[in-house]
Design a protein around this motif. Structure first.
Motif, PDB file in Angstrom:
ATOM      1  N   HIS A 158      19.037  -1.531  46.853  1.00 29.81           N
ATOM      2  CA  HIS A 158      20.091  -1.732  45.857  1.00 29.81           C
ATOM      3  C   HIS A 158      19.736  -2.897  44.936  1.00 29.81           C
ATOM      4  N   THR A 159      18.520  -2.832  44.405  1.00 24.60           N
ATOM      5  CA  THR A 159      18.070  -3.938  43.563  1.00 24.60           C
ATOM      6  C   THR A 159      18.759  -3.943  42.217  1.00 24.60           C
ATOM      7  N   TRP A 160      19.166  -2.807  41.712  1.00 22.23           N
ATOM      8  CA  TRP A 160      19.754  -2.761  40.369  1.00 22.23           C
ATOM      9  C   TRP A 160      21.234  -2.418  40.437  1.00 22.23           C
ATOM     10  N   ARG A 161      21.956  -2.890  39.440  1.00 22.94           N
ATOM     11  CA  ARG A 161      23.381  -2.610  39.346  1.00 22.94           C
ATOM     12  C   ARG A 161      23.689  -1.688  38.165  1.00 22.94           C
ATOM     13  N   ALA A 162      22.752  -1.558  37.228  1.00 21.92           N
ATOM     14  CA  ALA A 162      22.975  -0.689  36.071  1.00 21.92           C
ATOM     15  C   ALA A 162      21.632  -0.148  35.595  1.00 21.92           C
ATOM     16  N   THR A 163      21.654   1.076  35.118  1.00 24.65           N
ATOM     17  CA  THR A 163      20.443   1.690  34.586  1.00 24.65           C
ATOM     18  C   THR A 163      20.761   2.391  33.272  1.00 24.65           C
ATOM     19  N   VAL A 164      19.792   2.338  32.355  1.00 28.35           N
ATOM     20  CA  VAL A 164      19.887   3.037  31.077  1.00 28.35           C
ATOM     21  C   VAL A 164      18.790   4.093  31.061  1.00 28.35           C
ATOM     22  N   GLN A 165      19.191   5.364  31.059  1.00 33.06           N
ATOM     23  CA  GLN A 165      18.250   6.480  31.092  1.00 33.06           C
ATOM     24  C   GLN A 165      18.173   7.087  29.695  1.00 33.06           C
ATOM     25  N   ILE A 166      17.036   6.864  29.021  1.00 29.73           N
ATOM     26  CA  ILE A 166      16.856   7.325  27.645  1.00 29.73           C
ATOM     27  C   ILE A 166      16.069   8.637  27.679  1.00 29.73           C
ATOM     28  N   ARG A 167      16.601   9.664  27.017  1.00 27.45           N
ATOM     29  CA  ARG A 167      15.966  10.973  27.013  1.00 27.45           C
ATOM     30  C   ARG A 167      15.945  11.534  25.592  1.00 27.45           C
ATOM     31  N   GLN A 168      14.904  12.318  25.311  1.00 23.07           N
ATOM     32  CA  GLN A 168      14.832  13.110  24.083  1.00 23.07           C
ATOM     33  C   GLN A 168      14.099  14.405  24.406  1.00 23.07           C
ATOM     34  N   LYS A 169      14.709  15.531  24.115  1.00 22.19           N
ATOM     35  CA  LYS A 169      14.153  16.827  24.481  1.00 22.19           C
ATOM     36  C   LYS A 169      13.256  17.343  23.360  1.00 22.19           C
ATOM     37  N   VAL A 170      12.072  16.727  23.274  1.00 23.61           N
ATOM     38  CA  VAL A 170      11.050  17.152  22.315  1.00 23.61           C
ATOM     39  C   VAL A 170       9.715  17.185  23.047  1.00 23.61           C
ATOM     40  N   PRO A 171       8.731  17.958  22.547  1.00 25.35           N
ATOM     41  CA  PRO A 171       7.463  18.115  23.278  1.00 25.35           C
ATOM     42  C   PRO A 171       6.444  17.006  23.031  1.00 25.35           C
ATOM     43  N   HIS A 172       6.868  15.854  22.582  1.00 21.78           N
ATOM     44  CA  HIS A 172       5.921  14.768  22.339  1.00 21.78           C
ATOM     45  C   HIS A 172       6.603  13.429  22.626  1.00 21.78           C
ATOM     46  N   LYS A 173       5.807  12.353  22.601  1.00 19.93           N
ATOM     47  CA  LYS A 173       6.303  11.013  22.942  1.00 19.93           C
ATOM     48  C   LYS A 173       6.362  10.088  21.720  1.00 19.93           C
ATOM     49  N   ARG A 174       6.267  10.633  20.519  1.00 18.43           N
ATOM     50  CA  ARG A 174       6.213   9.761  19.336  1.00 18.43           C
ATOM     51  C   ARG A 174       7.470   8.922  19.181  1.00 18.43           C
ATOM     52  N   THR A 175       8.612   9.484  19.515  1.00 16.26           N
ATOM     53  CA  THR A 175       9.850   8.719  19.421  1.00 16.26           C
ATOM     54  C   THR A 175       9.810   7.493  20.317  1.00 16.26           C
ATOM     55  N   PHE A 176       9.350   7.673  21.541  1.00 14.31           N
ATOM     56  CA  PHE A 176       9.342   6.566  22.499  1.00 14.31           C
ATOM     57  C   PHE A 176       8.232   5.568  22.183  1.00 14.31           C
ATOM     58  N   LEU A 177       7.160   6.009  21.541  1.00 13.08           N
ATOM     59  CA  LEU A 177       6.124   5.069  21.092  1.00 13.08           C
ATOM     60  C   LEU A 177       6.699   4.113  20.060  1.00 13.08           C
ATOM     61  N   TYR A 178       7.451   4.649  19.116  1.00 12.93           N
ATOM     62  CA  TYR A 178       8.071   3.815  18.096  1.00 12.93           C
ATOM     63  C   TYR A 178       9.171   2.943  18.702  1.00 12.93           C
ATOM     64  N   LEU A 179       9.985   3.524  19.576  1.00 10.71           N
ATOM     65  CA  LEU A 179      11.065   2.765  20.201  1.00 10.71           C
ATOM     66  C   LEU A 179      10.515   1.632  21.050  1.00 10.71           C
TER      67      LEU A 179
END
Length: 529
Positions: A158-179
């Motif tokens: 129980h190391t964490w108390r909150a999590t942020v799960q970021i998702r984008q349903k596209v076939p590439h990672k360009r969004t997350f590279l920029y983010l």
């Protein structure tokens, strides 16, 4: 002239003025008899120790994981060696210092790995009645390595108390590279316990709920998102009613990226200035911008408008086809750096095999010339599974939609710049050993292609580079006879002649680069929309 000499001269002048003197009982020096002293200032300084009771050694606690120092009773502070913050912590740890007046404090250099910190102190205090003396001494602090509660908590359940799960349903990672680059530039990941990379996005884990909310607020300002909150009960005290929860924030990014081909719903297109339904995505920030490549009309769409009536893009950059420009006829319509032009193109794959050409009205009139290579969507030869596309009038749908100019670049190892990376963990693929290794290899190759496309977009778009930090790459390898295509794959030159790529290929000015990285939580590869 120091404090002691000034004080001694004042005493001598006072002795000469008063006229009545006595001899020091220790050294025989004449002193003022009316002061009631029996010793001179120098003998008092040698005899009396005003620093008595102040220890010459002390301990200071240091966490080796997060590199913070303990400021009692329970505050952990980030402090560099020989910094003002560390000096303040050292002085607070010294007992008895409040009995004297601190005049000066400074560090004495020690080997950083010695776990010793030495401080030179100068203090003033009253040795006898009406007699102030000044003395200097040294204090040595022993650095005790330990673990702060936050780091100790990260190694337990129980190391964490909150999590942020970021998702984008596209076939590439360009969004997350920029983010990723935006997060690093604004230091938005400073409160995270760990970052995990998943198939469709990233998971950020936090020790406190407000840290997760802070990340949500940051994401709202840089990318178009929506999120849902959920909570899970971990434990509950039936006597006091106190409960402990884990909070999860599921964040979804709009599945439309830059240079995507999009068909807008008819009602939405009318509400956005009556723009054409058949458009290109030209920019993504906290809003999505579209452009009609046949008229240069642009329109912005906020995230909340999209989520009321969501839709998917018709095609993405993985479906681009290479065309060769045969002729360019600019029109009189100009908006900013874009020039509307009638461009004649032919498919590069069949050039010379047949004489099929296509006449396209495009926004690339300012940068395209006869003989150039451009990338575009071959709409006339594609089959799209989209109800919005089927509802369009086929008479107004172009056979080709040009997206961007295709440059022959120098080998990617020759780049004089690089990007910083976040340290992330990868989830293992649950499959057989052979399948797992093959899937991981394909995933790695796809990530390299996405990364190369992202780097090319940075080179081509000056406005995009303003949002991220670029660093000088002192390990760049000079390659003169190899170029790369639009997907980053090396293309050997024919005939063994040297080829440095196109003369007008975009490059990043060295003035835009920062010096070598100061923090090395870095891998050699980086993330856009």
């Amino acid at each position: 002239m120091d404090f002691n000499q000034v004080h001694y001269q004042q005493q001598q002048q006072q002795v000469q003025h008063n006229g009545s003197t006595v001899l020091c009982c220790n050294c025989g020096t004449p002193i003022d008899g009316s002061s009631g002293l029996v010793m001179c200032y120098d003998c008092i300084k040698l005899t009396v120790d005003i620093t008595e009771g102040i220890p010459r050694e002390a301990n200071i606690s240091f966490c080796r994981n997060c590199e913070r120092f303990l400021q009692p009773p329970g505050t952990w502070i980030k402090a560099e060696l020989e910094s003002r913050e560390l000096l303040a912590i050292c002085l607070r740890r010294l007992k008895g210092l409040n009995k004297v007046r601190l005049v000066d404090a400074s560090f004495i250099w020690t080997e950083p790995h010695s776990r010793r910190i030495r401080v030179k102190l100068t203090v003033q205090g009253e040795a006898m009645a009406n007699t102030i003396i000044q003395q200097t001494f040294e204090v040595e602090y022993i650095v005790i390595a330990m673990q702060c509660p936050d780091c100790a908590k990260s190694y337990t359940t129980h190391t964490w108390r909150a999590t942020v799960q970021i998702r984008q349903k596209v076939p590439h990672k360009r969004t997350f590279l920029y983010l990723e680059q935006l997060i690093l530039k604004h230091n938005a990941h400073v409160d995270t316990i760990s970052i995990t990379e998943t198939k469709d996005g990233l998971d950020f884990f936090y020790a406190q709920k407000n840290h997760a909310i802070k990340m949500i607020d940051f994401l709202n300002t840089v990318v178009p998102i929506r999120y849902k909150k959920s909570e899970e009960l971990i434990s509950q005290d039936t006597h006091t009613g106190a409960s402990i929860y884990k909070f999860s924030y599921s964040v979804e990014i709009i599945p439309i990226c830059r240079d995507d081909l999009v068909v807008l719903p008819k009602k939405l297109a009318k509400s956005m200035g009556n723009i054409s339904q058949f458009v290109l995505c030209s920019k993504v920030s906290n809003i999505v911008q579209f452009i009609d490549s046949s008229t240069l009309q642009t329109a912005d769409m906020p995230a909340d408008v999209y989520w009321r009536n969501p839709f998917n893009s018709l095609a993405d950059v993985s479906q681009l086809v290479e065309f060769i420009v045969l002729d360019v006829d600019p029109t009189a319509i100009v908006r900013g750096k874009r020039v509307l032009a009638d461009i004649t193109v032919a498919r590069a794959a069949v050039l010379g095999v047949n004489d099929q050409v296509y006449y396209v009205r495009s926004h690339l009139g300012a940068i395209c010339h006869a003989g150039d290579s451009v990338m575009g969507y071959f709409v006339g030869n594609s089959n799209y599974n989209s109800e919005l596309f089927d509802s369009l009038n086929v008479d107004y749908i172009p056979d080709v939609v040009l997206v961007k100019k295709n440059y022959r670049r120098k080998n990617k190892k020759n780049r004089k710049w690089k990007l910083k990376r976040m340290a992330r963990e990868h989830k293992d693929i649950d499959a057989s050993e052979d399948y797992s290794s093959r899937a991981q290899r394909q995933e790695m190759e796809r990530a390299e292609r996405d990364y190369e496309l992202f780097l090319q977009e940075l080179e081509e778009d000056e406005e995009l580079r303003k949002n991220i930090n670029l660093y000088k790459n002192n390990n760049a390898t000079v390659v003169t006879n190899t170029t790369v295509d639009q997907y980053g794959n090396p293309v050997a030159n024919q005939g063994g002649e040297e080829d440095d790529g196109d003369d007008d290929a975009p490059e990043i000015n060295i003035d835009e680069l920062l010096d070598e990285l100061d923090e090395m939580t870095l891998e050699d590869t980086p993330m856009e929309i």
